[in-house]
Scaffold this active site. Structure first.
Site, PDB file in Angstrom:
ATOM      1  N   CYS A 136       1.163  -0.905   0.051  1.00 24.61           N
ATOM      2  CA  CYS A 136      -0.064  -0.042  -0.243  1.00 24.61           C
ATOM      3  C   CYS A 136       0.752   1.328   0.061  1.00 24.61           C
ATOM      4  O   CYS A 136       1.269   1.448   0.752  1.00 24.61           O
ATOM      5  CB  CYS A 136      -1.095  -0.079   1.060  1.00 24.61           C
ATOM      6  SG  CYS A 136      -2.256   1.238   1.106  1.00 24.61           S
ATOM      7  N   CYS A 347      -5.741   8.218 -44.570  1.00 21.19           N
ATOM      8  CA  CYS A 347      -5.635   9.000 -43.546  1.00 21.19           C
ATOM      9  C   CYS A 347      -4.531   9.860 -43.603  1.00 21.19           C
ATOM     10  O   CYS A 347      -3.716  10.682 -43.082  1.00 21.19           O
ATOM     11  CB  CYS A 347      -6.242   8.651 -42.614  1.00 21.19           C
ATOM     12  SG  CYS A 347      -5.005   7.317 -41.549  1.00 21.19           S
ATOM     13  N   CYS A 350       0.071   7.731 -41.080  1.00 18.48           N
ATOM     14  CA  CYS A 350       1.595   7.051 -40.922  1.00 18.48           C
ATOM     15  C   CYS A 350       2.305   8.274 -41.665  1.00 18.48           C
ATOM     16  O   CYS A 350       4.264   7.989 -41.048  1.00 18.48           O
ATOM     17  CB  CYS A 350       1.263   6.120 -41.908  1.00 18.48           C
ATOM     18  SG  CYS A 350       0.859   6.041 -43.712  1.00 18.48           S
ATOM     19  N   CYS A 379      13.237   3.506 -44.527  1.00 18.87           N
ATOM     20  CA  CYS A 379      12.852   2.525 -43.483  1.00 18.87           C
ATOM     21  C   CYS A 379      13.620   2.085 -42.324  1.00 18.87           C
ATOM     22  O   CYS A 379      14.372   1.136 -43.024  1.00 18.87           O
ATOM     23  CB  CYS A 379      11.401   1.326 -43.891  1.00 18.87           C
ATOM     24  SG  CYS A 379      10.830   1.011 -43.380  1.00 18.87           S
ATOM     25  N   CYS A 385       4.614   3.571 -37.646  1.00 20.95           N
ATOM     26  CA  CYS A 385       3.116   3.477 -38.776  1.00 20.95           C
ATOM     27  C   CYS A 385       2.595   2.490 -37.794  1.00 20.95           C
ATOM     28  O   CYS A 385       1.033   2.749 -38.780  1.00 20.95           O
ATOM     29  CB  CYS A 385       4.140   3.844 -40.123  1.00 20.95           C
ATOM     30  SG  CYS A 385       4.639   2.556 -40.516  1.00 20.95           S
ATOM     31  N   CYS A 389      -0.954   3.368 -37.547  1.00 19.95           N
ATOM     32  CA  CYS A 389      -2.652   2.754 -38.645  1.00 19.95           C
ATOM     33  C   CYS A 389      -3.275   2.132 -38.081  1.00 19.95           C
ATOM     34  O   CYS A 389      -3.412   1.616 -37.227  1.00 19.95           O
ATOM     35  CB  CYS A 389      -1.820   2.138 -39.664  1.00 19.95           C
ATOM     36  SG  CYS A 389      -2.670   1.761 -41.202  1.00 19.95           S
TER      37      CYS A 389
HETATM   38  S1  SF4 Z   1      -1.261   3.249 -44.002  1.00 25.71           S
HETATM   39 FE1  SF4 Z   1      -2.954   3.475 -42.882  1.00 25.71          FE
HETATM   40  S2  SF4 Z   1      -2.458   5.094 -41.922  1.00 25.71           S
HETATM   41 FE2  SF4 Z   1      -1.608   5.448 -43.668  1.00 25.71          FE
HETATM   42  S3  SF4 Z   1      -2.926   6.422 -44.989  1.00 25.71           S
HETATM   43 FE3  SF4 Z   1      -3.308   4.189 -45.087  1.00 25.71          FE
HETATM   44  S4  SF4 Z   1      -4.810   3.786 -43.643  1.00 25.71           S
HETATM   45 FE4  SF4 Z   1      -3.598   5.864 -42.963  1.00 25.71          FE
HETATM   46  S1  SF4 Z   2       7.140   4.928 -39.697  1.00 25.11           S
HETATM   47 FE1  SF4 Z   2       7.553   3.113 -40.544  1.00 25.11          FE
HETATM   48  S2  SF4 Z   2       8.221   4.025 -42.822  1.00 25.11           S
HETATM   49 FE2  SF4 Z   2       8.991   4.968 -41.369  1.00 25.11          FE
HETATM   50  S3  SF4 Z   2      10.628   3.936 -39.882  1.00 25.11           S
HETATM   51 FE3  SF4 Z   2       9.398   3.254 -38.745  1.00 25.11          FE
HETATM   52  S4  SF4 Z   2       9.135   1.203 -40.108  1.00 25.11           S
HETATM   53 FE4  SF4 Z   2      10.042   3.015 -41.589  1.00 25.11          FE
END
Ligand code: SF4
Ligand code: SF4
Ligand SMILES: Cc1cc2nc3c(=O)[nH]c(=O)nc-3n(C[C@H](O)[C@H](O)[C@H](O)COP(=O)(O)O)c2cc1C
Length: 452
Positions: A136, A347, A350, A379, A385, A389
């Site tokens: 606690c 969208c 990412c 990358c 990303c 997403c």
């Molecule tokens: S990959 Fe995913 S985050 Fe990127 S634009 Fe498409 S839906 Fe949006």
């Molecule tokens: S955000 Fe996605 S595309 Fe960008 S470096 Fe990281 S893994 Fe690669």
């Protein structure tokens, strides 16, 4: 699924399944514990008993994250405020109705004399085990109990030894996470003879400040105090501490009850995979009620059936060897993000995440489409990303090395191949693309829709 047996023998405490209620408001009374057993819980750790306290009102604060209520819960409640005699009578009654379920008495008192007395009292009431509350982080610690003991391994060890002298039923030592190295108090408990361990208790916290009164939540007449944090937000900390114990050579043979943010069958499986052989739940029950155990049991059974397990001991601890120190990870393993254009909703979250928060490896499309493009050579495979997403499995990480080479930092160190000065070309970032600083000024003027 008929050959699946969920029953456990936890350090000598038998229960029909590993789902236990943690010591907290849901185990405050015999009524609640019986209702929980009726709903399907296999055990309950009674709300901590001791010299009854005076509680304050209000008592809880929460982190509401976006649409999620109580992603984290903070409380400033103390141990039980009910007389010991009432609790003992109810423990006895619960055991009459449910002789095969586990009733564990959580205890917190101060002097050796009180420890001896209360251990005997709960044994006489028919408790199957004892849990020592050394966790606690508010109120009780100011009085030299709770986390004040959990943070002092020598004191903890002494009290465990007292209890072991007095007790004839199994004893679980419940640890506080408010410590830099969880193995210190765990070792003290094991060396003191504790039959088992449980963790985590709540994390010392302030969940927010009222912007009109400037008082922290929960507010008690214009003031507040640090509370104990729990709920889904603390699960990663609990899993990490569990792994520290389950992988420790001197601790790993001691049964561990996992606690912290458990809400679904998946959480249960994860705790078992990291070495827990019973789990305890508080916040999720305070949020959704005892009925959540039905989903937990059905999900656990399905998982075990899918994997061919008949007992939880068949897979307990199986993930522990896969958690290694960073220096033992393969530096040649290489993944790169890949966007599934059929799933993408355009969208462009990412792109923003990678451009502003990662490695400038996602380009806006130049062909009028809204589907971004991964620049493979930029990358680094950080995953960001794919985490931002909003569409499940739209961004996946694809392996690019052929698996033929393995080299870890530890191995490189032995071979004298690690960077040794600030501009050493053996650093990993050499050759990675980084835009010129002035390119940022051009970015602002770009049409973000992708149109030229
Ligand atoms: S990959 Fe995913 S985050 Fe990127 S634009 Fe498409 S839906 Fe949006
Ligand atoms: S955000 Fe996605 S595309 Fe960008 S470096 Fe990281 S893994 Fe690669
Ligand atoms: C309101 C409240 C009261 C609690 N009281 C106790 C207690 O009396 N004894 C104890 O050992 N732990 C107590 N806990 C801690 C829980 O047993 C548990 O360790 C912690 O909440 C983490 O689990 P969770 O994320 O499932 O809530 C309390 C927690 C809450 C939220």
């Amino acid at each position: 699924m008929s050959n699946i047996d969920l029953s456990i023998n936890f350090a000598g405490i038998k229960a029909p399944n590993p789902f236990w209620l943690a010591s907290a408001p849901p185990t405050n009374s015999g009524y609640q514990v019986m209702k929980a057993f009726e709903a399907g819980w296999g055990g309950a750790v009674w709300k901590t008993l001791g010299v009854p306290v005076q509680n304050v009102s209000s008592r809880y604060g929460a982190i509401n994250y976006r649409d999620t209520r109580m992603a984290g819960l903070n409380n400033i409640e103390l141990i039980t405020d009910r007389p010991l005699a009432d609790n003992l009578r109810e423990i006895e009654e619960v055991k009459k109705y449910f002789p095969n379920h586990a009733v564990i008495a959580s205890l917190m008192v101060e002097s050796k004399k009180e420890w001896f007395q209360i251990v005997k009292d709960v044994e006489n009431a028919g408790a199957d085990g004892i849990e020592l509350n050394f966790g606690c982080p508010h109120g009780m610690c100011e009085r030299g109990m709770g986390s004040a003991v959990g943070q002092e391994p020598e004191v903890l060890n002494t009290i465990v030894q007292w209890v072991m002298q007095a007790a004839s039923i199994p004893v679980i030592t419940k640890l506080t996470p408010n410590i830099s190295d969880i193995t210190d108090p765990a070792l003290a408990a094991v060396r003191g003879g504790s039959s088992a361990l449980s963790l985590i208790n709540t994390i010392k916290s302030i969940v927010g400040i009222d912007l009109d009164t400037y008082a922290p939540y929960p507010i008690v007449d214009g003031k507040g105090t640090n509370g104990g944090y729990c709920g889904p937000a603390v699960k990663p900390i609990a899993l990490h501490m569990l792994k520290e114990l389950a992988g420790h050579p001197e601790i790993r043979n001691t049964p561990i009850s996992g606690i912290g943010g458990i809400e679904t069958w998946r959480d249960v499986v994860e705790f078992i995979l990291l070495g827990a052989t019973s789990v305890q739940v508080c916040t999720a029950v305070m949020h959704y009620g005892f009925g959540i155990v039905r989903e937990m049991e059905a999900g656990l059974r399905q998982f075990m059936s899918d994997k061919g397990y008949s007992s939880i001991y068949d897979f307990a601890g199986k993930a522990v060897p896969n958690v290694v120190e960073w220096k033992h990870l393969n530096l040649h393993y290489k993944v790169v993000a890949s966007i599934n254009a059929d799933k993408c909703i355009g969208c462009q979250l990412c792109h923003i995440a990678c451009d502003d928060g990662a490695h400038q490896a996602i380009a806006l499309p130049s062909n009028g489409s809204r589907v971004p493009e991964i620049i493979d050579e930029n990358c680094v495979g950080c995953n960001l990303c794919s985490l931002v997403c909003p569409v499940e499995d739209c961004i996946t990480m694809e392996r690019r090395d052929d698996g033929s080479k393995t080299e870890t930092w530890a191995e490189r160190t032995v071979l004298g191949k690690i960077p040794e000065h600030f501009n050493d070309p053996r650093g990993g970032g050499v050759g990675h693309f980084v835009p010129e600083p002035s390119a940022a000024l051009n970015y602002k003027r770009k049409d973000r829709s992708g149109r030229k």
